[in-house]
Design a protein around this motif. Structure first.
Motif, short mmCIF file in Angstrom:
data_model
loop_
_atom_site.label_atom_id
_atom_site.label_comp_id
_atom_site.label_asym_id
_atom_site.label_seq_id
_atom_site.Cartn_x
_atom_site.Cartn_y
_atom_site.Cartn_z
N THR A 1 3.18 0.88 -5.80
CA THR A 1 2.21 0.54 -4.76
C THR A 1 0.81 0.50 -5.41
O THR A 1 0.64 0.92 -6.55
N ARG B 1 5.55 6.23 -3.39
CA ARG B 1 4.24 5.82 -3.91
C ARG B 1 4.35 5.02 -5.22
O ARG B 1 3.35 4.54 -5.73
N SER C 1 -1.17 6.07 -5.43
CA SER C 1 -0.40 4.87 -5.81
C SER C 1 -0.33 4.78 -7.32
O SER C 1 -1.31 5.06 -8.01
N HIS D 1 1.49 2.02 -10.38
CA HIS D 1 2.21 0.77 -10.63
C HIS D 1 2.18 0.52 -12.14
O HIS D 1 1.16 0.76 -12.78
N GLU E 1 -3.72 0.58 -4.52
CA GLU E 1 -4.86 0.70 -3.61
C GLU E 1 -6.09 0.08 -4.27
O GLU E 1 -6.00 -0.50 -5.35
N HIS F 1 0.85 -1.18 0.00
CA HIS F 1 0.00 0.00 0.00
C HIS F 1 0.90 1.24 0.00
O HIS F 1 2.05 1.20 0.43
N SER F 2 0.32 2.36 -0.44
CA SER F 2 1.03 3.63 -0.32
C SER F 2 1.14 4.01 1.15
O SER F 2 0.17 3.87 1.91
#
Length: 249
Positions: free
Chosen positions: A212, A209, A173, A175, A214, A59-60
């Motif tokens: 990460t 961040r 977040s 990725h 969410e 997670h962030s």
């Protein structure tokens, strides 16, 4: 091995590598992938990581409430904001969302800059109230009290009528395969609407961040044109996103 011991080893591995896979954890923990998947789900439910297909990512670490974020990593935000100024020029329509890094940009905009700012952030409106040459359009709606920003149907409808040159998106977040995500559903819907009407999407994100994830999806990473991060994380960020055609500053 006890379940609690597995949990700690999973979290340690995630902290070291920024991702874990079912196969690797199964081998290291000497349990089935089914057991690992069940462990990852339980850790996700506890808010300690984000289970994704084939494994998990962190997670962030960013605080959730605006007041807590305001004084969090202020030097990093300032550095990111100064880089962002180089993307601005007179005549642009620029969207700032409710992120505190976007607010950092708004607080250092040159006094001779002539742009139109569209925002759903009450603090950014307050910052720009005294700027002599910036027109401010506020996307009103229902107040998200944790972010001091408007959300909901009215906000989204307003934003869909905008055609922005640049969107400075505060990132919770990001990725390379999971995309851009956030912890709040309604915030994700507002950000999604802005992405759809913006020529250039600029992600503002401290290094922590990156990689990460969410719960709520905003857009794929390929919808982002530029990532502005801190100097410490620039090299690792470039490595993560090098195959997606995203410029990293």
């Amino acid at each position: 091995m006890l379940k609690e011991e597995r949990f700690q080893l999973i979290l340690n591995k995630l902290s070291e590598d920024q991702k874990v896979t079912l196969k690797t954890l199964s081998e290291q923990l000497k349990v089935s992938e089914y057991t690992v998947r069940r462990d990852l789900k339980e850790l996700t439910d506890q808010g300690l990581l984000k289970a994704v297909r084939g494994g998990a990512v962190p997670h962030s670490p960013t605080p959730h409430h605006f007041a807590d974020r305001l004084n969090y990593q202020t030097d990093v935000k300032r550095a990111i904001a100064e880089k962002a100024l180089g993307l601005l020029q007179n005549g642009q329509v620029v969207v700032f969302d409710g992120g505190t890094t976007a607010m950092a940009i708004s607080s250092i905009l040159p006094r001779d800059l002539h742009i139109t700012v569209v925002t759903n952030s009450f603090p950014i409106v307050n910052v720009l109230e005294s700027h002599p040459n910036i027109e401010v359009l506020f996307a009103g709606g229902r107040l998200n009290k944790s972010a001091f920003a408007s959300i909901g149907h009215d906000t989204i409808n307003f934003l869909r009528n905008v055609r922005a040159d640049i969107y400075f998106m505060g990132i919770c977040s990001i990725h390379p395969t999971i995309g851009v995500t956030t912890i709040y559903y309604e915030e994700s819907e507002v950000k999604k609407a802005i992405v759809e009407v913006s020529k250039k999407v600029v992600a503002l994100t401290p290094n922590e961040r990156i990689n990460t994830a969410e719960a709520f999806f905003i857009c794929p990473a390929t919808s982002v044109d530029v990532i502005i991060t801190d100097d410490q994380g620039k090299e690792s960020t470039e490595a993560s996103f090098k195959d997606l055609g995203i410029t990293v500053m």
